[in-house]
Design an enzyme around this catalytic site. Structure first.
Site, short mmCIF file in Angstrom:
data_model
loop_
_atom_site.label_atom_id
_atom_site.label_comp_id
_atom_site.label_asym_id
_atom_site.label_seq_id
_atom_site.Cartn_x
_atom_site.Cartn_y
_atom_site.Cartn_z
N ASP A 20 -27.88 31.31 5.82
CA ASP A 20 -27.23 30.63 4.70
C ASP A 20 -28.23 30.61 3.55
O ASP A 20 -29.45 30.69 3.77
CB ASP A 20 -26.86 29.21 5.13
CG ASP A 20 -26.42 28.35 3.97
OD1 ASP A 20 -25.50 28.75 3.24
OD2 ASP A 20 -27.03 27.28 3.77
N ASN A 60 -21.12 22.42 7.55
CA ASN A 60 -20.01 23.32 7.24
C ASN A 60 -20.19 24.69 7.89
O ASN A 60 -19.22 25.43 8.05
CB ASN A 60 -19.90 23.51 5.72
CG ASN A 60 -19.48 22.23 5.02
OD1 ASN A 60 -18.54 21.56 5.44
ND2 ASN A 60 -20.19 21.88 3.95
N ASP A 90 -27.99 28.40 0.15
CA ASP A 90 -28.25 27.14 -0.54
C ASP A 90 -28.88 26.10 0.37
O ASP A 90 -28.32 25.72 1.40
CB ASP A 90 -26.94 26.57 -1.12
CG ASP A 90 -26.33 27.49 -2.17
OD1 ASP A 90 -27.05 28.38 -2.66
OD2 ASP A 90 -25.15 27.31 -2.50
N THR A 128 -23.35 33.54 2.22
CA THR A 128 -23.28 32.45 1.27
C THR A 128 -21.97 32.42 0.50
O THR A 128 -21.30 33.45 0.33
CB THR A 128 -24.44 32.54 0.26
OG1 THR A 128 -24.29 31.55 -0.77
CG2 THR A 128 -24.49 33.92 -0.40
#
Length: 315
Positions: free
Chosen positions: A68, A246, A70, A175
């Site tokens: 991922d 998430n 961020d 992402t």
């Protein structure tokens, strides 16, 4: 008879020595067998620790790593940094900058992705780039990376990615950021490539619409699954890294899930399932230790005020 008598004791003596040698050999064999068995048991007991040290496995080309972006690879959200760079180049007005600043300040405090905030940021970005050429945004994206993103890469996470590369494995960013932005970051970090949200373009010009939906949550897992099938990867031997709950669907796909700078929900989920955790933040985010609401609002307002002040100072 004398000669025979002389030979008999010697023959018996030789037999006795043979017996002694045989017994000694058997005893030595038994001892060595016990020692070898003990060594095997000690080696087996140490095997999990050795496996941890040897991961990722060198030369395992059916394994890959998925990161991922961020708050996992980079502090903050890529789309907010991108928006800041576009504002500098007068792609939009102060009102939009204030919204970007508010969203980024919230993200930095909370350290988690809020779907409503992220959707608002994506909608803003799509409206801003509509009508611009893809090649133009790619060129600007290179500049924005140098200005706002390069110094926000977490060294610890970058080291993890490099370990996979050194082992001969492919490393992908996964992402919700635009795929163009993600590709620039992946190339600058020396990674294999990036899976990101795809904005529709016609004849090299952005239409302001997405292809499908943002690459977020379950969509990331689907992207990883599809890429693994195309690349001939064994997901059970792959690794995935994220900070957000998430991304639990993506993390659950692989045999080696890592929680990096995890939010509260992911931290609990990871501990319950004995996933590996890494936290490269110098200190816990203020929101994690329960800052007063007024202080949080003050910090958010401060981020917006700073953005407005920046605009005024430049004019």
């Amino acid at each position: 008879m004398a000669a025979l008598g002389w030979l008999t004791p010697r023959r018996r003596s030789a037999t006795a020595r043979s017996v002694l040698a045989g017994e000694a050999a058997a005893e030595a064999a038994r001892k060595s067998s016990l020692q070898l068995e003990q060594e095997r048991e000690e080696s087996a007991a140490a095997e999990p620790e050795a496996a941890e040290q040897e991961f990722p496995v060198v030369g395992d080309v059916r394994a890959a790593a998925f990161f991922d972006l961020d708050n996992t690879v980079m502090q903050g959200a890529a789309i907010f940094h991108f928006g800041r760079g576009l504002y500098k180049r007068k792609f939009f007005q102060r009102r939009e900058l204030a919204r970007f600043a508010w969203q980024q300040a919230w993200f930095r405090l909370a350290g988690v992705e809020d779907p409503e905030h992220m959707q608002d940021a994506r909608d803003s970005a799509l409206s801003i780039v509509k009508g611009h050429r893809v090649s133009e945004l790619m060129s600007i994206g290179e500049e924005i990376y140098d200005e706002y993103m390069a110094d926000r890469i977490w060294p610890g996470t970058r080291g993890l990615a490099q370990a996979h590369l050194d082992a001969g494995q492919k490393v992908w960013l996964v992402t919700a950021a635009p795929v163009e932005t993600a590709t620039i970051i992946a190339r600058r970090l020396g990674l294999t490539g990036a899976l990101g949200t795809v904005a529709e373009s016609v004849d090299g010009v952005y239409t302001g619409r997405l292809v499908g939906e943002p690459l977020h949550g379950p969509a990331k897992a689907e992207a990883v699954r599809a890429l693994a099938a195309a690349e001939g990867l064994d997901l059970g031997r792959c690794a995935a890294y994220s900070d957000s709950h998430n991304d639990i669907p993506m993390l659950s796909l692989v045999g080696h899930p890592y929680a990096i700078n995890p939010d509260a929900k992911l931290r609990k989920h990871a501990k319950d399932r004995e996933w590996r955790l890494r936290d490269y933040r110098t200190g816990r985010k203020a929101a994690k230790v329960g800052i007063p609401a007024a202080a949080g609002l003050g910090a958010l307002a401060g981020g917006t005020a700073a953005a407005v002040a920046l605009h005024r100072r430049r004019h």
